[in-house]
Design a protein around this motif. Structure first.
Motif, PDB file in Angstrom:
ATOM      1  N   ARG A   1       0.906  -1.164  -0.098  1.00 32.41           N
ATOM      2  CA  ARG A   1      -0.016   0.169   0.076  1.00 32.41           C
ATOM      3  C   ARG A   1       0.837   1.173  -0.024  1.00 32.41           C
ATOM      4  O   ARG A   1       0.467   2.250  -0.664  1.00 32.41           O
ATOM      5  CB  ARG A   1      -0.930   0.091   1.354  1.00 32.41           C
ATOM      6  CG  ARG A   1      -1.810  -1.074   1.358  1.00 32.41           C
ATOM      7  CD  ARG A   1      -2.869  -1.331   0.199  1.00 32.41           C
ATOM      8  NE  ARG A   1      -2.546  -1.910  -0.899  1.00 32.41           N
ATOM      9  CZ  ARG A   1      -2.381  -3.209  -0.867  1.00 32.41           C
ATOM     10  NH1 ARG A   1      -2.806  -3.894  -0.108  1.00 32.41           N
ATOM     11  NH2 ARG A   1      -2.129  -3.563  -2.141  1.00 32.41           N
TER      12      ARG A   1
ATOM     13  N   GLU B   1       2.455   1.812  -3.588  1.00 33.55           N
ATOM     14  CA  GLU B   1       1.453   1.989  -4.337  1.00 33.55           C
ATOM     15  C   GLU B   1       1.026   3.580  -4.380  1.00 33.55           C
ATOM     16  O   GLU B   1       1.025   4.477  -5.296  1.00 33.55           O
ATOM     17  CB  GLU B   1      -0.098   1.458  -4.060  1.00 33.55           C
ATOM     18  CG  GLU B   1       0.217  -0.234  -4.568  1.00 33.55           C
ATOM     19  CD  GLU B   1      -0.995  -0.908  -4.186  1.00 33.55           C
ATOM     20  OE1 GLU B   1      -0.886  -2.175  -4.307  1.00 33.55           O
ATOM     21  OE2 GLU B   1      -1.904  -0.231  -3.563  1.00 33.55           O
ATOM     22  N   LYS B   2       0.968   4.217  -3.284  1.00 36.79           N
ATOM     23  CA  LYS B   2       1.051   5.770  -2.709  1.00 36.79           C
ATOM     24  C   LYS B   2       2.313   6.351  -3.443  1.00 36.79           C
ATOM     25  O   LYS B   2       2.131   7.492  -4.091  1.00 36.79           O
ATOM     26  CB  LYS B   2       0.794   5.756  -1.141  1.00 36.79           C
ATOM     27  CG  LYS B   2      -0.577   5.304  -0.822  1.00 36.79           C
ATOM     28  CD  LYS B   2      -0.606   5.876   0.600  1.00 36.79           C
ATOM     29  CE  LYS B   2      -1.925   5.203   1.171  1.00 36.79           C
ATOM     30  NZ  LYS B   2      -2.050   5.545   2.709  1.00 36.79           N
TER      31      LYS B   2
ATOM     32  N   ILE C   1       1.902   6.423  -7.264  1.00 35.66           N
ATOM     33  CA  ILE C   1       1.213   7.534  -7.831  1.00 35.66           C
ATOM     34  C   ILE C   1       1.613   8.817  -7.586  1.00 35.66           C
ATOM     35  O   ILE C   1       1.559   9.509  -8.422  1.00 35.66           O
ATOM     36  CB  ILE C   1      -0.285   7.184  -6.998  1.00 35.66           C
ATOM     37  CG1 ILE C   1      -1.044   5.986  -7.120  1.00 35.66           C
ATOM     38  CG2 ILE C   1      -1.112   8.593  -7.400  1.00 35.66           C
ATOM     39  CD1 ILE C   1      -2.006   5.662  -6.423  1.00 35.66           C
TER      40      ILE C   1
ATOM     41  N   LEU D   1       0.047  -1.275 -10.847  1.00 37.51           N
ATOM     42  CA  LEU D   1      -0.456  -1.451  -9.474  1.00 37.51           C
ATOM     43  C   LEU D   1      -1.376  -2.447  -9.535  1.00 37.51           C
ATOM     44  O   LEU D   1      -2.236  -2.704 -10.601  1.00 37.51           O
ATOM     45  CB  LEU D   1      -0.877  -0.265  -8.889  1.00 37.51           C
ATOM     46  CG  LEU D   1       0.267   0.734  -8.931  1.00 37.51           C
ATOM     47  CD1 LEU D   1      -0.473   2.333  -8.166  1.00 37.51           C
ATOM     48  CD2 LEU D   1       1.493   0.550  -8.265  1.00 37.51           C
TER      49      LEU D   1
ATOM     50  N   GLN E   1      -7.262  -2.679  -6.209  1.00 29.42           N
ATOM     51  CA  GLN E   1      -7.244  -1.615  -5.122  1.00 29.42           C
ATOM     52  C   GLN E   1      -8.046  -0.220  -5.900  1.00 29.42           C
ATOM     53  O   GLN E   1      -8.425   0.723  -4.890  1.00 29.42           O
ATOM     54  CB  GLN E   1      -5.917  -1.119  -5.005  1.00 29.42           C
ATOM     55  CG  GLN E   1      -5.028  -2.270  -4.247  1.00 29.42           C
ATOM     56  CD  GLN E   1      -5.679  -2.779  -2.977  1.00 29.42           C
ATOM     57  OE1 GLN E   1      -6.026  -1.700  -2.040  1.00 29.42           O
ATOM     58  NE2 GLN E   1      -5.510  -3.645  -2.645  1.00 29.42           N
TER      59      GLN E   1
ATOM     60  N   TYR F   1      -7.211   1.980  -7.886  1.00 26.30           N
ATOM     61  CA  TYR F   1      -6.786   3.116  -8.083  1.00 26.30           C
ATOM     62  C   TYR F   1      -7.263   3.789  -9.385  1.00 26.30           C
ATOM     63  O   TYR F   1      -7.043   3.028 -10.490  1.00 26.30           O
ATOM     64  CB  TYR F   1      -5.206   3.081  -8.166  1.00 26.30           C
ATOM     65  CG  TYR F   1      -4.636   2.854  -6.774  1.00 26.30           C
ATOM     66  CD1 TYR F   1      -4.970   3.528  -5.625  1.00 26.30           C
ATOM     67  CD2 TYR F   1      -4.101   1.577  -6.482  1.00 26.30           C
ATOM     68  CE1 TYR F   1      -4.353   3.399  -4.434  1.00 26.30           C
ATOM     69  CE2 TYR F   1      -3.791   0.997  -5.154  1.00 26.30           C
ATOM     70  CZ  TYR F   1      -3.822   2.176  -3.983  1.00 26.30           C
ATOM     71  OH  TYR F   1      -3.250   1.950  -2.913  1.00 26.30           O
ATOM     72  N   GLN F   2      -7.370   4.937  -9.755  1.00 25.11           N
ATOM     73  CA  GLN F   2      -7.535   5.559 -11.037  1.00 25.11           C
ATOM     74  C   GLN F   2      -6.323   5.268 -12.114  1.00 25.11           C
ATOM     75  O   GLN F   2      -5.316   5.925 -11.792  1.00 25.11           O
ATOM     76  CB  GLN F   2      -7.943   7.054 -10.839  1.00 25.11           C
ATOM     77  CG  GLN F   2      -8.516   7.837 -12.082  1.00 25.11           C
ATOM     78  CD  GLN F   2      -8.762   9.109 -11.980  1.00 25.11           C
ATOM     79  OE1 GLN F   2      -8.658   9.929 -10.766  1.00 25.11           O
ATOM     80  NE2 GLN F   2      -9.261   9.835 -12.976  1.00 25.11           N
TER      81      GLN F   2
ATOM     82  N   HIS G   1      -5.494   2.732 -13.259  1.00 23.98           N
ATOM     83  CA  HIS G   1      -4.892   1.501 -12.911  1.00 23.98           C
ATOM     84  C   HIS G   1      -5.582   0.075 -12.985  1.00 23.98           C
ATOM     85  O   HIS G   1      -5.869  -0.554 -12.075  1.00 23.98           O
ATOM     86  CB  HIS G   1      -4.038   1.376 -11.581  1.00 23.98           C
ATOM     87  CG  HIS G   1      -2.787   2.183 -11.616  1.00 23.98           C
ATOM     88  ND1 HIS G   1      -1.468   1.958 -11.992  1.00 23.98           N
ATOM     89  CD2 HIS G   1      -2.652   3.758 -11.249  1.00 23.98           C
ATOM     90  CE1 HIS G   1      -0.791   3.054 -11.820  1.00 23.98           C
ATOM     91  NE2 HIS G   1      -1.652   4.138 -11.155  1.00 23.98           N
TER      92      HIS G   1
END
Length: 605
Positions: A60, A63-64, A67, A258, A262, A264-265, A267
């Protein structure tokens, strides 16, 4: 060796450049493949670590971070920085090639300017040409690694025949901490002076031309040396290099695929291989490699200059031109087109299509003009038409053009009189009108002059060079009213005498009509008589014809007739005789107590 592919792309064909993409020598693949493999390996290592070796909380956090890196990587101006840098490098690269000294111009001047078929003349020409080649060799040896490897010491230069042992002693005997490539050029000039004293150079003009060519040759040697000494600023190169490598280091994390679960926009897919990121690296990093290849073209890369080949070519050609070809002329004979007034060299079967093309004659060669517009017009008719289109007085013609060009009252007032608004405001409290004097004793030439009164003057754009127009302004509280009437009158003194007989009126032109009293012209415009107010100034003892322009409550119309005016009817109530010049129907609009009077005093010469 420089990679040459010009003949392969002489004609543009379908997939003509696709064959060049398979070439290896001098290609972008050969230059970039190591960096490309390193980038792909690092990307794969980070992707494998993220997928198989990180815990869930670590994933996590990664991933942040990915991004965040992907969002701010676009702040690095890659295209802007690389575009300017590569443009600068390419221009510098070509300028360095044009600065390479070539002996062709010197050898032609030397072969024709230094005379002598004997051994002394031959020795002078060969020695002077060898000095020029030696100077070019010394400067290329200073800037090119390939030439320095070929001639690492001065012994190699002597052994190659560019310098004798005696010349080497003199060369090394001249102590200087700077590059001494210019010494052979000085030897050249000294030898040219000796040849001039011996009479082998016929005159000073030939000597001057020879030394000018030598100075141009030496100037290129100097420019090449300065290109080597003054490089592209290091800070610029560092900025570009750091921008490219830092961008793709950020892309190693920011462009990772990613986990789609999850949400994520951007991805939603997991393709494992970043195709477009690899293409972006190939293009941007390849662009940087192009600049790295061209920043110093005197190295040993595939696309660097062939300096050793240039040395061989220049030395062989120059020696042949001043020695073997001196005085060597072929037998002159008549060419095959001696008596042919239209010589045309033959074509082969592969070039016959050139005969089918018409010769270019100019862009207007095929222009078509109607026959009725091809006839010349007599100058007398042109002058007569010009006289019919305007009036004699320049002020009248000017006002006719202004009124005729205006499509609305606001357009007229905003056009010509807007520039005089400041003067009109100052004239608000000065209603006096200066008297203007005119003696029309000659019909063809008139000279205008005007005396300034209290009213002030309008800008010179409303009149000619030698006249000024007076204007009085009176406002009785009404709003702006467009001009309506234009009167042209003859005023006499206060005594009420008749106008003098020497006042001439223009005869009526062909096709024009006389406008009297309330008679309408052919366009429906009426000509009225409006009395002028008596002048507040004291009239002189003798009467003089005075022409006054009176503009009162005028309103512009689409067109104003330019017919020559005839005499107007007299108003017995006025102090003088007035001729109606121009009037436009008011169409029922009530007139207001706002008037603008313009007077012009002019005297005929």
């Amino acid at each position: 060796m420089t990679v040459t592919y010009t003949a392969r792309v002489a004609n543009a064909r379908f997939c003509g450049f696709s064959k060049l993409l398979l070439a290896w020598k001098g290609s972008i693949y050969k230059v970039l493949y190591k960096e490309f493999l390193a980038f792909f390996v690092l990307y794969a290592a980070i992707s494998i670590t993220y997928r198989f070796f990180l815990y869930e909380d670590q994933k996590r956090y990664f991933e942040k971070l990915a991004i965040y890196c992907n969002h701010y990587a676009s702040l690095i101006p890659m295209s802007f920085v690389l575009g300017f840098y590569v443009t600068l490098i390419v221009n510098r690269w070509w300028n360095q090639y044009t600065s390479i000294p070539l002996p062709d111009r010197i050898m032609c001047v030397l072969s024709g300017g230094l005379q002598g078929n004997d051994e002394r003349g031959r020795l002078l020409r060969r020695s002077m040409m060898r000095y020029a080649s030696l100077s070019a060799l010394l400067i290329l040896r200073s800037v090119s690694t390939a030439v320095f490897k070929r001639f690492p010491t001065m012994d190699h230069v002597v052994e190659a025949g560019f310098m004798t042992r005696e010349e080497r002693k003199k060369f090394e005997g001249l102590h200087s901490p700077y590059n001494k490539y210019w010494i052979p050029c000085v030897w050249f000039t000294n030898l040219a002076a000796v040849a001039r004293c011996e009479g082998r150079i016929r005159d000073d003009h030939a000597l001057k031309l020879l030394l000018e060519e030598l100075n141009a040759f030496r100037g290129k040697c100097s420019l090449l040396f300065h290109y080597d000494m003054v490089s592209v600023p290091l800070v610029y190169t560092q900025v570009v290099t750091l921008a490219v490598y830092s961008f793709f280091l950020v892309c190693l994390i920011g462009r990772q695929f990613l986990d789609p679960s999850q949400g994520y926009q951007g991805h939603d897919l997991d393709l494992y291989v970043p195709i477009f990121t690899l293409l972006q690296f190939f293009f941007y990093a390849g662009w940087l490699k192009v600049a790295e290849q061209l920043i110093n073209p005197f190295g040993e890369d595939d696309d660097d200059f062939e300096t050793n080949w240039l040395i061989d070519r220049n030395f062989q050609v120059s020696m042949m031109a001043v020695d073997e070809m001196y005085g060597d002329l072929p037998v002159m004979e008549r060419d095959r087109y001696w008596n042919d007034s239209n010589p045309r060299p033959p074509y082969t079967a592969a070039t016959l299509f050139g005969l089918r093309k018409p010769s270019f004659q100019g862009s207007t060669f095929d222009m078509a003009i109607p026959k009725e517009e091809m006839h010349f017009q007599p100058l007398e008719d042109i002058a007569e038409n010009m006289e019919e289109c305007g009036t004699r007085h320049p002020n009248i013609a000017l006002f006719n053009r202004l009124l005729g060009a205006a499509h609305s009252p606001s357009g007229f007032m905003g056009g010509a009189f807007r520039r005089t608004s400041a003067q009109l405001q100052r004239l608000q409290h000065s209603p006096s009108i200066d008297r203007c004097i005119s003696d029309d004793e000659e019909e063809e030439e008139e000279e205008d002059s005007c005396k300034m009164g209290k009213a002030g003057s309008l800008p010179s754009g409303l009149g000619q060079d030698t006249q000024s127009t007076l204007c009085s302004f009176r406002d009785d509280g009404g709003g702006r009213t467009p001009l309506l009437d234009l009167h042209f009158g003859v005023e006499q003194d206060q005594g009420g005498e008749s106008p003098p007989s020497n006042v001439k009126r223009e005869p009526e032109e062909k096709g024009s009509r006389k406008m009297k009293g309330g008679r309408s012209n052919e366009k429906g415009q009426t000509c009225t008589v409006s009395p002028l107010p008596p002048s507040p100034q004291t009239a002189p003892a003798t009467s003089r014809p005075t022409f006054l322009l009176h503009l009162e409550h005028c309103r512009s119309q689409p067109s104003i007739s330019n017919h020559v005016l005839g005499p107007a009817t007299a108003d017995p109530s006025s102090a003088g005789i007035k001729m109606s010049l121009l009037a436009v129907p008011s169409e029922g609009e009530p007139q207001r107590a706002r008037s603008v009077s313009m007077g012009s005093e002019f005297t005929a010469s």
